[in-house]
Design a protein around this motif. Structure first.
Motif, PDB file in Angstrom:
ATOM      1  N   ALA A 157     -36.885 -20.799 -12.210  1.00  0.00           N
ATOM      2  CA  ALA A 157     -35.713 -21.216 -11.441  1.00  0.00           C
ATOM      3  C   ALA A 157     -36.119 -21.683 -10.042  1.00  0.00           C
ATOM      4  CB  ALA A 157     -34.716 -20.067 -11.348  1.00  0.00           C
ATOM      5  N   LEU A 166     -29.971 -24.476  -7.987  1.00  0.00           N
ATOM      6  CA  LEU A 166     -29.509 -23.357  -7.170  1.00  0.00           C
ATOM      7  C   LEU A 166     -28.589 -22.438  -7.962  1.00  0.00           C
ATOM      8  CD1 LEU A 166     -28.885 -25.182  -3.779  1.00  0.00           C
ATOM      9  CD2 LEU A 166     -30.668 -23.495  -4.281  1.00  0.00           C
ATOM     10  N   ALA A 167     -27.727 -23.016  -8.798  1.00  0.00           N
ATOM     11  CA  ALA A 167     -26.851 -22.193  -9.633  1.00  0.00           C
ATOM     12  C   ALA A 167     -27.665 -21.398 -10.652  1.00  0.00           C
ATOM     13  CB  ALA A 167     -25.826 -23.074 -10.335  1.00  0.00           C
ATOM     14  N   PHE A 182     -30.799 -20.471 -10.269  1.00  0.00           N
ATOM     15  CA  PHE A 182     -31.520 -19.444  -9.519  1.00  0.00           C
ATOM     16  C   PHE A 182     -30.611 -18.257  -9.207  1.00  0.00           C
ATOM     17  CE2 PHE A 182     -33.146 -17.518  -5.613  1.00  0.00           C
ATOM     18  CZ  PHE A 182     -34.456 -17.268  -5.981  1.00  0.00           C
ATOM     19  N   ALA A 183     -29.361 -18.535  -8.818  1.00  0.00           N
ATOM     20  CA  ALA A 183     -28.425 -17.451  -8.527  1.00  0.00           C
ATOM     21  C   ALA A 183     -28.132 -16.628  -9.775  1.00  0.00           C
ATOM     22  CB  ALA A 183     -27.134 -18.019  -7.947  1.00  0.00           C
ATOM     23  N   ARG A 184     -27.990 -17.292 -10.921  1.00  0.00           N
ATOM     24  CA  ARG A 184     -27.717 -16.569 -12.160  1.00  0.00           C
ATOM     25  C   ARG A 184     -28.911 -15.715 -12.576  1.00  0.00           C
ATOM     26  NH1 ARG A 184     -24.868 -18.748 -17.170  1.00  0.00           N
ATOM     27  NH2 ARG A 184     -23.220 -19.028 -15.641  1.00  0.00           N
ATOM     28  N   LEU A 244     -37.393 -15.977 -12.645  1.00  0.00           N
ATOM     29  CA  LEU A 244     -37.315 -16.323 -11.226  1.00  0.00           C
ATOM     30  C   LEU A 244     -38.286 -17.440 -10.846  1.00  0.00           C
ATOM     31  CD1 LEU A 244     -36.763 -12.930  -9.399  1.00  0.00           C
ATOM     32  CD2 LEU A 244     -35.266 -14.905  -9.437  1.00  0.00           C
ATOM     33  N   ASP A 301     -31.268 -14.560 -10.579  1.00  0.00           N
ATOM     34  CA  ASP A 301     -31.439 -13.503  -9.585  1.00  0.00           C
ATOM     35  C   ASP A 301     -30.447 -12.367  -9.813  1.00  0.00           C
ATOM     36  OD1 ASP A 301     -32.668 -12.355  -7.338  1.00  0.00           O
ATOM     37  OD2 ASP A 301     -31.117 -13.151  -6.002  1.00  0.00           O
ATOM     38  N   GLY A 302     -29.232 -12.702 -10.231  1.00  0.00           N
ATOM     39  CA  GLY A 302     -28.227 -11.674 -10.443  1.00  0.00           C
ATOM     40  C   GLY A 302     -28.224 -11.061 -11.827  1.00  0.00           C
ATOM     41  N   VAL A 320     -35.578 -25.447  -8.357  1.00  0.00           N
ATOM     42  CA  VAL A 320     -35.018 -25.672  -7.022  1.00  0.00           C
ATOM     43  C   VAL A 320     -35.986 -26.511  -6.185  1.00  0.00           C
ATOM     44  CG1 VAL A 320     -34.343 -24.528  -4.870  1.00  0.00           C
ATOM     45  CG2 VAL A 320     -33.569 -23.618  -7.047  1.00  0.00           C
TER      46      VAL A 320
END
Length: 103
Positions: free
Chosen positions: A78, A44-45, A47-49, A75, A51-52, A82
């Motif tokens: 990641a 999840l971390a 994926f957030a990185r 993406l 995505d941003g 997940v």
């Protein structure tokens, strides 16, 4: 520490720690659940990185691309990490009730 290495290191460390308690099944179940939860959290971390910040690249040990190992996360990668984490948590949780204590 770079987030790209965590989905590789978390299962490796979890398996190494589980090998240190071969006869304690309850401890191994809890370690497996903790490891799969840590894998999901790292996914999840990551994926957030991604995505941003876009595609993440890590050159392992600093060697150039033809000689070293290059880890890349986009993406899709990641999202798959997940998904693996979700399945790992579900399977580890189901193992608590699905496997008899004699095994």
């Amino acid at each position: 520490m770079n987030l790209l290495a965590l989905p590789i290191l978390v299962p490796l460390v979890t398996a190494t720690v589980m090998l240190m308690a071969p006869t304690r099944a309850v401890l191994q179940r809890w370690l497996a659940l903790a490891g799969s939860t840590a894998l999901l959290a790292s996914g999840l971390a990551l994926f957030a990185r991604v995505d941003g910040g876009g595609i993440q690249v890590l050159q392992v040990s600093g060697w150039p691309a033809p000689f070293g190992i290059t880890l890349v996360a986009d993406l899709l990668a990641a999202l798959l990490v997940v998904a693996v984490g979700i399945v790992a948590v579900a399977v580890s949780g189901a193992a608590f009730s699905g496997v008899d204590p004699g095994r």
